[in-house]
Design a protein around this motif. Structure first.
Motif, mmCIF file in Angstrom:
data_model
loop_
_atom_site.group_PDB
_atom_site.id
_atom_site.type_symbol
_atom_site.label_atom_id
_atom_site.label_comp_id
_atom_site.label_asym_id
_atom_site.label_seq_id
_atom_site.Cartn_x
_atom_site.Cartn_y
_atom_site.Cartn_z
ATOM 1 N N ARG A 37 57.944 36.776 34.340
ATOM 2 C CA ARG A 37 57.250 37.502 35.400
ATOM 3 C C ARG A 37 57.861 37.111 36.732
ATOM 4 N N LEU A 38 57.730 37.999 37.716
ATOM 5 C CA LEU A 38 58.221 37.781 39.071
ATOM 6 C C LEU A 38 57.029 37.606 39.999
ATOM 7 N N VAL A 39 57.089 36.552 40.815
ATOM 8 C CA VAL A 39 55.982 36.194 41.695
ATOM 9 C C VAL A 39 56.489 36.113 43.133
ATOM 10 N N THR A 40 55.693 36.573 44.086
ATOM 11 C CA THR A 40 55.967 36.315 45.509
ATOM 12 C C THR A 40 54.712 35.734 46.139
ATOM 13 N N SER A 41 54.895 35.103 47.299
ATOM 14 C CA SER A 41 53.737 34.516 47.972
ATOM 15 C C SER A 41 53.999 34.391 49.454
ATOM 16 N N GLY A 42 52.996 34.782 50.249
ATOM 17 C CA GLY A 42 53.068 34.585 51.690
ATOM 18 C C GLY A 42 53.933 35.612 52.399
ATOM 19 N N ASP A 47 63.258 33.305 59.565
ATOM 20 C CA ASP A 47 64.606 33.821 59.310
ATOM 21 C C ASP A 47 64.590 35.123 58.518
ATOM 22 N N GLY A 48 63.401 35.649 58.257
ATOM 23 C CA GLY A 48 63.302 36.900 57.519
ATOM 24 C C GLY A 48 63.502 36.749 56.024
ATOM 25 N N VAL A 49 63.168 35.580 55.470
ATOM 26 C CA VAL A 49 63.307 35.334 54.036
ATOM 27 C C VAL A 49 61.926 35.244 53.398
ATOM 28 N N LEU A 50 61.708 36.076 52.391
ATOM 29 C CA LEU A 50 60.478 36.065 51.601
ATOM 30 C C LEU A 50 60.739 35.284 50.321
ATOM 31 N N ARG A 51 59.881 34.306 50.016
ATOM 32 C CA ARG A 51 60.094 33.429 48.867
ATOM 33 C C ARG A 51 59.366 33.944 47.630
ATOM 34 N N GLY A 52 59.998 33.716 46.499
ATOM 35 C CA GLY A 52 59.387 34.089 45.229
ATOM 36 C C GLY A 52 59.907 33.220 44.109
ATOM 37 N N ALA A 53 59.576 33.599 42.876
ATOM 38 C CA ALA A 53 60.031 32.846 41.710
ATOM 39 C C ALA A 53 60.036 33.755 40.490
ATOM 40 N N VAL A 113 61.222 27.490 32.498
ATOM 41 C CA VAL A 113 61.872 27.224 33.773
ATOM 42 C C VAL A 113 61.494 28.311 34.770
ATOM 43 N N SER A 114 61.413 27.929 36.042
ATOM 44 C CA SER A 114 61.153 28.887 37.114
ATOM 45 C C SER A 114 62.336 28.883 38.070
ATOM 46 N N LEU A 115 62.880 30.051 38.336
ATOM 47 C CA LEU A 115 64.019 30.191 39.235
ATOM 48 C C LEU A 115 63.525 30.678 40.598
ATOM 49 N N ASP A 159 48.062 35.758 49.901
ATOM 50 C CA ASP A 159 47.478 34.419 49.956
ATOM 51 C C ASP A 159 46.910 33.977 48.612
ATOM 52 N N ASN A 160 47.351 34.608 47.535
ATOM 53 C CA ASN A 160 46.868 34.231 46.215
ATOM 54 C C ASN A 160 47.263 32.786 45.920
ATOM 55 N N PRO A 161 46.292 31.882 45.672
ATOM 56 C CA PRO A 161 46.641 30.470 45.500
ATOM 57 C C PRO A 161 47.481 30.196 44.253
ATOM 58 N N ASP A 162 47.273 30.965 43.190
ATOM 59 C CA ASP A 162 48.069 30.757 41.974
ATOM 60 C C ASP A 162 49.526 31.152 42.217
ATOM 61 N N ASP A 163 49.736 32.269 42.924
ATOM 62 C CA ASP A 163 51.098 32.677 43.254
ATOM 63 C C ASP A 163 51.768 31.646 44.154
ATOM 64 N N ALA A 164 51.024 31.171 45.147
ATOM 65 C CA ALA A 164 51.579 30.169 46.063
ATOM 66 C C ALA A 164 51.967 28.905 45.311
ATOM 67 N N ALA A 165 51.145 28.496 44.358
ATOM 68 C CA ALA A 165 51.446 27.300 43.572
ATOM 69 C C ALA A 165 52.685 27.518 42.714
ATOM 70 N N ALA A 166 52.842 28.716 42.141
ATOM 71 C CA ALA A 166 54.005 29.005 41.299
ATOM 72 C C ALA A 166 55.292 28.981 42.112
ATOM 73 N N VAL A 167 55.263 29.574 43.308
ATOM 74 C CA VAL A 167 56.449 29.594 44.166
ATOM 75 C C VAL A 167 56.775 28.181 44.646
ATOM 76 N N SER A 168 55.755 27.437 45.024
ATOM 77 C CA SER A 168 55.965 26.067 45.483
ATOM 78 C C SER A 168 56.530 25.190 44.378
ATOM 79 N N ALA A 169 56.017 25.334 43.147
ATOM 80 C CA ALA A 169 56.511 24.535 42.024
ATOM 81 C C ALA A 169 57.966 24.860 41.717
ATOM 82 N N ALA A 170 58.335 26.132 41.818
ATOM 83 C CA ALA A 170 59.727 26.514 41.563
ATOM 84 C C ALA A 170 60.647 25.866 42.592
ATOM 85 N N SER A 171 60.266 25.893 43.859
ATOM 86 C CA SER A 171 61.091 25.273 44.901
ATOM 87 C C SER A 171 61.187 23.765 44.709
#
Length: 267
Positions: A37-42, A47-53, A113-115, A159-171
């Protein structure tokens, strides 16, 4: 590589666009050997970069690939050209493992793994719609190519907390940036062999390095040697007749003490 090409022609699993994007993350897509699955958050950063995983939930016994798997397989890729207000999309990669299959070895993962993925926006002040085509391979005894077309709306639930946690964990799973005290130093290139020294915080008997072939460069599996307390890697390599004027080649240096990623200057 022949086996992969045969499978690519005959066994690609395709998941099409799910329709109108209405969520900031996609549902899980089930394929043989994995769910993705593809996730984004925030919102986008300054710099105009949207983070995801991209989350790849592998079935036990199955594997997938690093950014340069070697002679077998292909790296995961993402194409966001069909998106709105997205200039580019790029994966980053946790430290891989080296897998020995007898006649060849390859770099990748045998665990979920999360990319991390970075979406570079044309204009951060305007709405974004992501339609991304993702291609990767998952392997057990044979490799199954997977192509998934995913549509999401990052603003639907930013602002979904689960999405934010997934993106943060990937980073957080990424190697830290290489430094002068932990990284690679080029020694030289001669007779189609590159020699580098690994600068390590301690020891080196367990060190391994992964080079990403890009921009006309390619690498075989490196050989490690120890001399006078220093750790060296020698790797057969090919390079283009003219190398690019700027930039460099990604590498990841892995030890029991941790992993770092850096850029090796073109040679």
């Amino acid at each position: 590589m022949t086996l992969w090409r045969t499978l690519l022609a005959s066994a690609t699993i395709v998941a099409g666009f799910s329709g109108t994007a209405s969520a900031s993350s996609s549902p899980w897509i089930s394929v043989e050997g994995a769910r993705i699955r593809l996730v984004t958050s925030g919102a986008a950063d300054p710099d105009g970069v949207l983070r995801g995983a991209l989350e790849i939930n592998l079935v036990p016994g199955w594997k997938t690939y690093w950014r340069d798997p070697g002679d077998a397989g292909v790296p995961p890729t993402i194409d966001a050209a069909a998106s709105t207000n997205v200039k580019s999309a790029e994966f980053d990669f946790p430290a891989p493992q080296r897998h020995d299959e007898g006649d060849f070895s390859w770099a990748g993962y045998d665990r979920p793994v999360s990319l991390p993925v970075s979406f570079k926006l044309d204009d951060p002040s305007k709405p974004v719609s992501i339609r991304a085509s993702i291609f990767l391979g998952v392997c057990e005894t044979i490799c199954v190519p997977v192509k998934a077309d995913i549509a999401i709306d990052p603003a639907a639930d930013p602002d979904n907390p689960d999405d934010a946690a997934a993106v943060s964990a990937a980073s957080a799973s990424l190697p830290v940036p290489a430094t002068a005290d932990f990284g690679l130093r080029t020694i030289g290139f001669e007779e189609d062999r590159l020699v580098v020294e690994a600068i390590l915080p301690d020891g080196g008997e367990d060190a391994d390095v992964f080079f990403a072939g890009e921009d006309g460069y390619s690498f075989a599996e490196p050989a490690r040697s120890l001399k006078d307390g220093r750790t060296y890697f020698t790797v057969a390599a090919t390079r283009p007749d003219t190398h690019p004027s700027s930039g460099g080649l990604h590498y990841t240096l892995v030890t029991k003490a941790g992993a770092v990623s850096g850029i090796l200057p073109y040679f």
